[in-house]
Design an enzyme around this catalytic site. Structure first.
Site, PDB file in Angstrom:
ATOM      1  N   LEU A  11       0.842  -1.184  -0.265  1.00 25.85           N
ATOM      2  CA  LEU A  11      -0.058   0.061  -0.088  1.00 25.85           C
ATOM      3  C   LEU A  11       0.925   1.305   0.112  1.00 25.85           C
ATOM      4  O   LEU A  11       1.629   1.289   0.969  1.00 25.85           O
ATOM      5  CB  LEU A  11      -1.050   0.070   1.097  1.00 25.85           C
ATOM      6  N   GLY A  41      -1.172   6.542   0.170  1.00 25.25           N
ATOM      7  CA  GLY A  41      -1.447   7.860   1.236  1.00 25.25           C
ATOM      8  C   GLY A  41      -0.629   8.942   0.709  1.00 25.25           C
ATOM      9  O   GLY A  41       0.310   9.229  -0.147  1.00 25.25           O
ATOM     10  N   ARG A  81       2.577  15.038   6.427  1.00 28.05           N
ATOM     11  CA  ARG A  81       3.702  15.401   7.318  1.00 28.05           C
ATOM     12  C   ARG A  81       4.941  15.601   6.994  1.00 28.05           C
ATOM     13  O   ARG A  81       6.019  16.064   7.681  1.00 28.05           O
ATOM     14  CB  ARG A  81       3.609  14.489   8.643  1.00 28.05           C
ATOM     15  N   LYS A 132       6.253  10.579  -0.455  1.00 29.32           N
ATOM     16  CA  LYS A 132       6.624  10.091   0.792  1.00 29.32           C
ATOM     17  C   LYS A 132       7.550   8.762   0.357  1.00 29.32           C
ATOM     18  O   LYS A 132       8.707   8.747   0.898  1.00 29.32           O
ATOM     19  CB  LYS A 132       5.771   9.779   1.841  1.00 29.32           C
ATOM     20  N   ASP A 191       5.722   2.452   3.135  1.00 30.95           N
ATOM     21  CA  ASP A 191       6.569   3.463   4.069  1.00 30.95           C
ATOM     22  C   ASP A 191       7.229   2.816   5.370  1.00 30.95           C
ATOM     23  O   ASP A 191       7.351   3.330   6.191  1.00 30.95           O
ATOM     24  CB  ASP A 191       5.455   4.713   4.362  1.00 30.95           C
ATOM     25  N   GLU A 210      -9.016   0.787  16.133  1.00 31.50           N
ATOM     26  CA  GLU A 210      -8.276   1.643  15.835  1.00 31.50           C
ATOM     27  C   GLU A 210      -8.091   2.787  17.099  1.00 31.50           C
ATOM     28  O   GLU A 210      -9.061   2.890  17.961  1.00 31.50           O
ATOM     29  CB  GLU A 210      -8.862   2.680  14.559  1.00 31.50           C
ATOM     30  N   ASN A 217       6.593   8.597   8.729  1.00 35.13           N
ATOM     31  CA  ASN A 217       5.425   9.917   8.695  1.00 35.13           C
ATOM     32  C   ASN A 217       6.204  11.221   8.327  1.00 35.13           C
ATOM     33  O   ASN A 217       5.388  12.111   7.936  1.00 35.13           O
ATOM     34  CB  ASN A 217       4.485   9.674   9.877  1.00 35.13           C
ATOM     35  N   LYS A 277      39.010  12.822 -14.829  1.00 37.16           N
ATOM     36  CA  LYS A 277      37.641  12.589 -15.422  1.00 37.16           C
ATOM     37  C   LYS A 277      37.701  11.995 -16.950  1.00 37.16           C
ATOM     38  O   LYS A 277      38.527  12.152 -17.604  1.00 37.16           O
ATOM     39  CB  LYS A 277      37.032  13.988 -15.662  1.00 37.16           C
TER      40      LYS A 277
END
Ligand code: UD1
Ligand code: CA
Length: 515
Positions: A19, A22, A26, A33, A116, A168, A241, A364
């Site tokens: 999942l 979301g 925050r 996120k 997350d 919850e 979060n 380089k």
């Protein structure tokens, strides 16, 4: 008869659903996120890797918020993963329902994880699936016992200790709020039980969401067995979060990676200041000194010394090489080569075996041949240096004319005197010498001496005439200098002729091989 190889028995997994729809408000970020990096990869990468370790038939990520960015990342970097779109974030139950729409009917075990929650391991998911199968559960939830359960769903158990549901935070009674066993949000489901229960979820009055957590209560009410696996290390269940948690879990992940390296035979002098990305490989008996960052796919051989104060990004380092206080990106450092202190290797720098790039040298897109040395204060760009070359202190390749780049080629055993400028395109042949201070615009043939600099002139007695009362004059007289009348001080020839007639070995003043 030879013994059959031991087969680790895998539990067949129909699908893992990750999942990631979301909002991540925050984080206060324009980057989604789950794309914030940890140990060199987005959080989502870690979540998907752990899921992929189960070898599921389907691996689905549910995306919604900032779905273009997240979807693009998945398509380009993790092509084995399919995506399901959740248009509006109507809760974790709704998100899983969206995933199942893309898979069609599934048969077997379905695992749900979060994008997350980056520290979750395949080992813990395997333990979850194993318990699910062995206990004959319809649902098995991964839980953790934590000091502060605020914000999490709480695990409700019967007096006999079996799991009866999840409540919850918002809906919990004071007694339920005191429960310290929390729902990690990671579950194993029997596919048929999940599909059936998802159709029965209620819509929460408070926020219009459909909670996946309700599936446990529904299954329990149907008389099915619901079980739990308590995570050995609660950090595996922690989500990100905000950026405080991002830093904290990054530190924890790094500690895990450093420890893995140590247990595999790498000496890490200071784990606190050593940062190792997730896809870095380090050989045995290599020593990593403090404040060293090993990033993005770096591969280091055995018996190397890396650091202190060194960053390697996507570099390849051969056995026995040393890199001291340097910054290197997409460079290849050959076996027993030495780099630093204060070297800067940019993409395409290839150092052959036993070569040396020393202090304040930038390289380089160039090859430094076997045993060749660029020991001090140089720039080497777009250059092919052969074997056994000494590239003197302060010498540089002028590879850019303001419009385009050109290449420099230096043959084996050539000697580039100090403070030389090689104006590309140019070739210095094998065994050729270039006199110190030269600006080389034309090729130097093998075995020749190239010299291109002002010839030294000398104005005899100048100090005694022009600075008669000075300390320099007194020192010169003490050293035997005498007034000279045989020179016209104002003559232009004092500056010397720019064209040398012949070079002698003494005009070539390269630094000796310093090592
Ligand atoms: C959820 C659990 C809670 C658990 C906690 C663990 C529910 C109802 N609650 O709470 O019991 O303790 O996780 O962290 O499941 N997501 C979607 N679509 C949505 C909503 C969420 O994809 O519509 C994703 C989020 O991106 C996130 C994960 O699901 O990765 C969890 O969502 P979040 O809102 O953080 O759930 P919590 O309220 O923390
Ligand atoms: Ca959360």
């Amino acid at each position: 008869m030879p013994e059959a190889p031991l087969e680790v028995e895998r539990i067949p997994i129909a699908a893992v659903i990750v999942l990631a729809a979301g909002a991540g408000t925050r984080m206060k970020s324009s980057l989604p996120k789950v794309l914030h990096p940890m140990s060199g990869h987005p959080m989502l990468w870690h979540a998907v890797k752990a899921a992929a370790g189960l070898d599921p038939r389907r691996l689905v990520t549910v995306i919604g918020h900032q779905r273009e960015q997240v979807g693009h990342y998945l398509d380009t970097e993790l092509p084995g993963v399919t995506t399901a779109i959740q248009d509006a974030q109507l809760g974790t139950g709704h998100a899983v329902a969206c995933a199942l729409e893309t898979t069609g009917d599934l048969d077997g075990i379905v695992i749900v994880t979060y994008g997350d929650v980056p520290l979750l391991t395949t080992a813990t998911l395997t333990a979850l699936a194993t318990e699910h199968v062995e206990a004959g559960n319809a649902v098995t939830v991964l839980t953790a016992v934590v000091e502060d359960p605020t914000g999490y769903g709480r695990i409700l158990r019967s007096d006999q200790g079996s799991v009866v549901g999840i409540v919850e935070q918002k809906e919990a009674t004071p007694a339920e709020l005191a429960i310290t066993e929390i729902n990690s949000g990671v579950y194993a489901f029997d596919a048929a039980v999940l599909t059936d229960a998802l159709g029965k979820l209620t819509t929460q009055k408070s926020n219009g969401e459909r909670y996946l957590t309700e599936v446990l209560g529904i299954a329990h009410a149907q008389g099915k067995t619901v079980g739990a696996v308590v995570a050995d290390d609660a950090v595996e269940t922690e989500g990100v979060n905000d950026r405080v948690q991002l830093a904290e879990l990054s530190r924890r992940m790094n500690a895990r990676l450093v420890r893995q390296a140590q247990l595999a035979g790498v000496t890490v002098l200071d784990p606190q200041t050593t940062w190792v990305h997730a896809d870095v490989t380090i050989g045995r008996d290599t020593v990593i000194a403090p404040n060293t960052h090993l990033e993005a796919g770096t591969v280091i051989g055995e018996n190397c010394v890396i650091g202190p104060d060194t960053t390697l990004i996507a570099c390849e380092v051969g056995d026995g090489a040393q890199v001291l206080r340097s910054q290197c990106q997409r460079a290849v450092i050959g076996p027993r080569a030495s780099v630093g202190p204060f070297s800067y290797l940019r993409p395409g720098a290839v150092l052959a075996e036993g070569s040396k790039v020393g202090a304040y040298v930038e390289v380089k897109n160039s090859t430094i041949g076997e045993g060749s040395k660029v020991p001090h204060l140089s720039y080497v760009g777009d250059t092919e240096i052969g074997a056994g070359v000494n590239f003197g202190a302060g010498s540089i390749t002028a590879n850019y004319d303001g419009e385009s780049k050109a290449r420099t080629t230096i043959g084996d055993r050539a000697f580039i005197g100090t403070n030389t400028t090689l104006i590309a395109p140019v070739t210095v042949g094998a065994g050729a010498f270039v006199a110190a201070g030269s600006t080389i615009t034309d090729d130097v043939e093998p075995g020749d001496l190239g010299i291109a600099r002002g010839r030294q002139g000398q104005v005899r007695g100048w100090v005694l005439r022009r600075r008669p009362a000075s300390a320099a004059s007194a020192a010169a007289v003490a050293a035997g200098a005498r007034q000279s009348d045989d020179f016209d001080a104002d003559s232009a020839s004092a500056e010397g002729s720019p064209v040398p007639d012949s070079g002698s070995a003494s005009t070539v003043s390269g630094e000796d091989n310093p090592t």
